[in-house]
Write a protein that holds these residues in place. Structure first.
Motif, mmCIF file in Angstrom:
data_model
loop_
_atom_site.group_PDB
_atom_site.id
_atom_site.type_symbol
_atom_site.label_atom_id
_atom_site.label_comp_id
_atom_site.label_asym_id
_atom_site.label_seq_id
_atom_site.Cartn_x
_atom_site.Cartn_y
_atom_site.Cartn_z
ATOM 1 N N ALA A 4 0.828 -1.205 0.000
ATOM 2 C CA ALA A 4 0.000 0.000 0.000
ATOM 3 C C ALA A 4 0.867 1.261 0.000
ATOM 4 C CB ALA A 4 -0.928 -0.004 1.215
ATOM 5 N N VAL A 5 1.944 1.241 0.793
ATOM 6 C CA VAL A 5 2.836 2.398 0.848
ATOM 7 C C VAL A 5 3.522 2.605 -0.496
ATOM 8 C CG1 VAL A 5 4.911 3.327 1.925
ATOM 9 C CG2 VAL A 5 3.171 2.213 3.331
ATOM 10 N N VAL A 6 4.000 1.518 -1.101
ATOM 11 C CA VAL A 6 4.690 1.606 -2.396
ATOM 12 C C VAL A 6 3.751 2.156 -3.461
ATOM 13 C CG1 VAL A 6 5.698 0.229 -4.262
ATOM 14 C CG2 VAL A 6 6.380 -0.184 -1.895
ATOM 15 N N PHE A 7 2.533 1.649 -3.503
ATOM 16 C CA PHE A 7 1.573 2.112 -4.510
ATOM 17 C C PHE A 7 1.244 3.584 -4.294
ATOM 18 C CE2 PHE A 7 -2.606 2.829 -6.313
ATOM 19 C CZ PHE A 7 -2.523 2.195 -7.538
ATOM 20 N N THR A 8 1.071 3.992 -3.043
ATOM 21 C CA THR A 8 0.730 5.386 -2.755
ATOM 22 C C THR A 8 1.858 6.322 -3.148
ATOM 23 O OG1 THR A 8 -0.671 4.673 -0.909
ATOM 24 C CG2 THR A 8 0.011 6.980 -0.959
ATOM 25 N N ARG A 47 -7.386 0.966 -8.643
ATOM 26 C CA ARG A 47 -6.131 0.572 -9.277
ATOM 27 C C ARG A 47 -5.258 -0.229 -8.318
ATOM 28 N NH1 ARG A 47 -3.013 4.778 -10.228
ATOM 29 N NH2 ARG A 47 -4.347 6.446 -9.432
ATOM 30 N N TYR A 48 -5.294 0.133 -7.035
ATOM 31 C CA TYR A 48 -4.473 -0.581 -6.060
ATOM 32 C C TYR A 48 -4.893 -2.040 -5.930
ATOM 33 C CZ TYR A 48 -2.830 -2.282 -1.555
ATOM 34 O OH TYR A 48 -2.297 -3.062 -0.559
ATOM 35 N N PHE A 49 -6.181 -2.269 -5.760
ATOM 36 C CA PHE A 49 -6.639 -3.646 -5.571
ATOM 37 C C PHE A 49 -6.474 -4.468 -6.854
ATOM 38 C CE2 PHE A 49 -8.935 -1.854 -1.873
ATOM 39 C CZ PHE A 49 -8.496 -2.759 -0.920
ATOM 40 N N GLN A 50 -6.627 -3.838 -8.011
ATOM 41 C CA GLN A 50 -6.355 -4.549 -9.254
ATOM 42 C C GLN A 50 -4.888 -4.934 -9.351
ATOM 43 O OE1 GLN A 50 -7.743 -1.921 -12.341
ATOM 44 N NE2 GLN A 50 -9.901 -2.529 -12.115
#
Length: 318
Positions: free
Chosen positions: A25-29, A68-71
């Motif tokens: 989650a941190v990386v995606f954010t 987009r994160y969950f995908q």
């Protein structure tokens, strides 16, 4: 293995998985907050607004961030890291071509650093308080204090520029013999070993000294056992857990230093691929590389944690 030890190991495994999810989650954010438009950078400044909009839709950048994160998370756990925006190749393929090179560098560093650090740590512990112990402490503290980029830069100036013994850049295509292999890997491995050996040696020294103060060592001394026999036959078998913990924790620092080392020596590994991806704002490639590094780091920390749990005699006897 007792049930409470199994529960502790299961708890550590669950915590590692949860940590990996939080890291994702941190990386995606963070990658989503990078300045600039990824679609615009992929097409170039001359691209029309219609082409940029079409590419954003194709890449799913026009969808909400949470979607987009969950995908991305679902695709990642299935082994699909997406496609690179720079060359339209699968991210998993790009990682697979660079990861073996990084593993070779890490493996060679481990082969050199672990025996050297154990020898330094055990010697310092056996002769603690002596001139040798003080000298080794000064050397290890100095090595820890010097950053990797400074060690690499000084090594290039001395061995590549001044003495001309070693190549300044690591071109793996020029490896045709064992001598070429040693010349190309000498400076990268030496740079990574400086900090790792120092940290590992200090933790090994502390683990051995802790065992040397145990009552069974006093009994062995009273029976007339030599110091070398006491260390090899009594101390080291009981210090395997703490030493394994120290080795795993020290090797986890490889993933910080390898980014600097691969960049300075132009080594074609995963870290240099990550640097190039950040420069090109190739978000799928950045996310994939960072997750591989995080997973490897968590695996080493988990091994260290499990060694501490399994080697704890209070847990085994409870």
């Amino acid at each position: 293995m007792k049930a409470h030890v199994q529960r502790l190991i299961a708890a550590r495994l669950g915590l590692a998985v949860l940590t990996l999810l939080l890291v994702s989650a941190v990386v995606f954010t963070i990658t989503a907050l990078l300045p600039g438009d990824a679609a615009q950078m992929a097409l170039g400044q001359a691209a029309t607004p219609e082409a940029v909009t079409a590419l954003r839709h194709q890449l799913g950048l026009d969808q909400p961030a949470i979607t987009r994160y969950f995908q991305w998370l679902a695709h990642m756990f299935s082994g699909n890291f997406g496609e690179s925006m720079s060359n339209n190749l699968p991210v998993s393929q790009l990682i697979a071509t660079r990861l073996p090179n990084s593993l070779v560098l890490a493996g060679l560093t481990t082969l050199v650093s672990v025996p050297l650090a154990l020898a330094i740590g055990i010697a310092a512990a056996m002769w603690r308080g002596s001139l040798l112990d003080r000298a080794l402490n000064v050397l290890t503290l100095s090595a820890v204090a010097v950053p990797e980029f400074l060690v690499a830069t000084v090594a290039v100036l001395i061995f590549a520029v001044k003495l001309r013994w070693l190549p300044a850049l690591s071109y793996l295509s020029s490896v045709n013999s064992f001598q070429d292999l040693v010349r190309i890997y000498a400076m990268p491995v030496m740079t990574l070993c400086c900090v790792i050996v120092a940290q590992m040696a200090r933790m090994t020294r502390a683990a051995v000294i802790d065992q040397l103060s145990a009552s069974y060592v006093e009994m062995a001394v009273l029976k007339g056992a030599s110091p070398m026999r006491i260390v090899w036959r009594h101390v080291l078998p009981n210090a395997v857990g703490p030493i394994a913990n120290a080795v795993a924790l020290s090797l986890s620092y490889l993933f910080g230093g390898v980014v600097i080392v691969e960049s300075i020596f132009n080594y074609p590994g995963l870290a240099s691929l990550l640097v190039d991806a950040v420069t090109n704002r190739d978000l799928p490639l950045v996310q994939g590389c960072v997750m591989v590094f995080c997973a490897a780091y968590l695996a080493l920390v988990l091994i260290a944690d499990l060694c501490a749990v399994v080697s704890n005699p209070r847990l085994r006897q409870r």
